[in-house]
Write an enzyme that holds these catalytic residues in place. Structure first.
Site, mmCIF file in Angstrom:
data_model
loop_
_atom_site.group_PDB
_atom_site.id
_atom_site.type_symbol
_atom_site.label_atom_id
_atom_site.label_comp_id
_atom_site.label_asym_id
_atom_site.label_seq_id
_atom_site.Cartn_x
_atom_site.Cartn_y
_atom_site.Cartn_z
ATOM 1 C CG ASP A 84 -1.864 1.177 1.281
ATOM 2 O OD1 ASP A 84 -1.611 2.162 0.558
ATOM 3 O OD2 ASP A 84 -2.842 1.120 2.043
ATOM 4 C CG LEU A 85 2.219 2.430 -3.802
ATOM 5 C CD1 LEU A 85 2.183 3.062 -5.177
ATOM 6 C CD2 LEU A 85 3.559 1.754 -3.561
ATOM 7 C CE LYS A 112 4.735 10.553 -23.329
ATOM 8 N NZ LYS A 112 3.316 10.859 -23.264
ATOM 9 C CG HIS A 138 8.327 5.848 -25.339
ATOM 10 N ND1 HIS A 138 7.283 6.577 -24.825
ATOM 11 C CD2 HIS A 138 8.006 5.590 -26.627
ATOM 12 C CE1 HIS A 138 6.364 6.743 -25.754
ATOM 13 N NE2 HIS A 138 6.772 6.168 -26.857
ATOM 14 C CE LYS A 143 9.343 5.704 -31.043
ATOM 15 N NZ LYS A 143 8.837 4.370 -31.350
ATOM 16 C CD GLU A 201 -0.338 8.233 -31.605
ATOM 17 O OE1 GLU A 201 -0.500 7.114 -31.100
ATOM 18 O OE2 GLU A 201 -0.451 9.296 -30.973
ATOM 19 C CG ASP A 238 -0.126 11.867 -25.182
ATOM 20 O OD1 ASP A 238 0.421 11.345 -24.185
ATOM 21 O OD2 ASP A 238 -0.531 11.210 -26.153
ATOM 22 C CG HIS A 253 7.095 11.883 -27.400
ATOM 23 N ND1 HIS A 253 7.878 11.387 -26.388
ATOM 24 C CD2 HIS A 253 5.903 11.224 -27.312
ATOM 25 C CE1 HIS A 253 7.194 10.471 -25.720
ATOM 26 N NE2 HIS A 253 6.002 10.365 -26.256
ATOM 27 C CE LYS A 281 -3.904 9.499 -28.967
ATOM 28 N NZ LYS A 281 -3.018 8.403 -29.410
#
Length: 491
Positions: A86-87, A142, A172, A176, A210, A229, A234, A334
């Site tokens: 339990d954090l 993130k 991330h 790549k 995307e 986002d 990025h 998107k």
């Protein structure tokens, strides 16, 4: 090297969809140090064996070539352990400390794969339990904050417990292979660097597109939006790698110092320039690959009157001697026409054309996904002529566009290390080059904040509607056309 890798949020989507499959690949490739334990912590009441049994079918959802065989999984599973926590309870961190004290690993990495709102609480509890020694590192996923103030507060608490070199803020995209090749392209080769400046380059376009919608992440996405986002992290990281000055060494801080200079040189937005230079959109119903898809407001867990943007295109400039006057166009969205991430460097035309016809300027396309490679678009003589009055005669050579293509996946046929696999191995080894420093992250928030404020107070207008399967609102094309240019797919 011995290590203990602790995943907070050990039963969450990020852990079983991204982190555990990446660790398995590192194990399969022989890159994961043999003397290592992986501990998943969560609230679920599981034993080690129960967690291993829970994870096994989930790793089978990976691409067929990356799925473990039964024997491979059994070997990998010997590394896996589970601890119920339990954090919010200090006693839980005492149990974690006791588990880690069973041996003295060379490195302990705490990976916070939880909601960012829990980062301050977890870090404070780790500090109170004495789990912040020199051999401990913490990895923060993130999005780190929701705006500049929240990011600064998270960083303040993290810094009160861990040093800057112990706190690894992960993006991330930086893991790549194609993104790492940006550094190799610029600073490992002499070919382009003399041309990498305003005298030779007309404009630079960064596209992160995307074709998927928000899927099951409607609630999260509606509180986040495309700017937070994708652009704040990025896209800006890619921009810094394209625009930065050569670092003095390949040291992490030398690289991050140069990236920070770029972020500080970005032209700041005003309420007026947000309206002029930023386009936000939201997808409506349309079709992708011939299949009808719903609009954003019809997606699960999205309010029917949502004003959240699913598309952003913007124009900016880097205000320094190298890049003065060169427009940088950033675009993400998107439900766009294709899944495509690329950087397009458009060079200036020849100062005086001696050949007939419309001769397009050279272009360098750096492909990030789904392909990973480079395309250099040139002009060449194809051997035919046109009858036209020219200096010295009536005939003149016709130039045609040609391209030099480099496919990194074909150039390096052995399986390449994936983004999370690379970043996890770097976290274990303490290599900081591909992680974001706190001042970088805060400066990125500082730059996007005027856009967020303008949208929040209504001066930025509502999101423009665009059909799913298109390249976004028409205003995004107009944004580039205003300078006499066009997006790559429109030329």
């Amino acid at each position: 090297m011995s290590f203990d890798l602790v995943f907070f949020g050990g039963t969450g989507d990020l852990t079983w969809r991204k982190l555990m499959p990446s660790l398995f690949q590192a194990h399969r490739h022989g890159n994961l140090p043999a003397d290592g334990r992986i501990l998943a912590v969560a609230r679920d009441d599981l034993t080690d064996d129960a967690y291993r049994a829970w994870l096994k079918p989930r790793l089978q959802e990976a691409d067929s070539a990356k799925r473990p065989s039964d024997d491979e999984y059994d070997q990998f599973a010997r590394r896996l352990h589970y601890l119920r926590m339990d954090l919010a309870q200090p006693s839980a961190y005492a149990c974690l400390k006791s588990w880690l004290a069973q041996r003295s690993a060379d490195t302990v990495v705490m990976y916070l794969a939880t909601a960012p709102a829990l980062f301050p609480q977890i870090c404070e509890q780790l500090g109170a339990a004495g789990l912040n020694g020199e051999r401990v590192r913490v990895v923060l996923e993130k999005p780190l904050g929701h705006d500049l103030a929240s990011a600064q507060e998270i960083n303040r608490i993290v810094r009160s417990v861990f040093s800057e070199r112990q706190a690894l803020r992960i993006d991330h995209y930086l893991g790549k292979p194609s993104v790492q090749n940006l550094m190799a392209l610029r600073f490992g080769n002499v070919l382009f660097e003399p041309l990498w400046r305003r005298e030779s380059i007309a404009n630079i376009q960064i596209t992160l597109a995307e074709s998927l919608g928000v899927g099951t992440r409607g609630d999260f996405y509606d509180r986040t939006g495309a700017l937070r986002d994708m652009i704040q992290n990025h896209a800006l990281q890619l921009l810094t790698m394209i625009a930065m000055e050569p670092p003095s060494t390949n040291d992490a801080d030398a690289i991050r110092d140069e990236k920070l200079k770029v972020l500080r040189s970005l032209k700041p937005y005003t309420a007026e320039s947000v309206q002029r230079d930023v386009v936000r959109g939201q997808y409506r119903a349309g079709s992708i690959a011939g299949q009808a898809v719903a609009g954003y407001r019809d997606e699960a867990k999205v309010p029917p009157d949502s004003q959240t943007e699913t598309f952003v295109a913007l124009r900016t400039e880097v205000q320094n001697w190298r890049w003065a006057g060169v427009p940088f166009y950033l675009r993400t969205g998107k439900r766009l026409a294709a899944r495509e991430a690329q950087i397009v460097i458009n060079f200036r035309p020849t100062p005086h054309s001696i050949f007939p016809g419309l001769n397009r300027p050279n272009r360098l396309v750096i492909k990030l996904q789904p392909e990973d490679g480079l395309q250099l678009h040139l002009l060449a003589a194809k051997g035919s002529v046109v009858v036209q009055e020219v200096s010295g005669g009536l005939s003149s050579e016709v130039l045609s566009p040609v391209s030099l293509d480099l496919d990194f996946d074909r150039a390096f046929p052995t399986e390449r290390v994936g983004a999370y696999e690379r970043l996890l191995l770097d976290a274990l080894a303490g290599r900081l080059n591909l992680f974001v420093r706190s001042d970088e992250q805060e400066q990125a928030w500082r730059w996007v904040e005027p856009i967020l404020n303008s949208w929040a107070n209504g001066t930025g207008g509502e999101p423009r509607s665009y059909a799913a399967g298109s390249w976004g609102p028409a205003a995004a094309s107009a944004l580039v056309a205003r300078d006499g240019f066009a997006w790559a797919e429109e030329e």
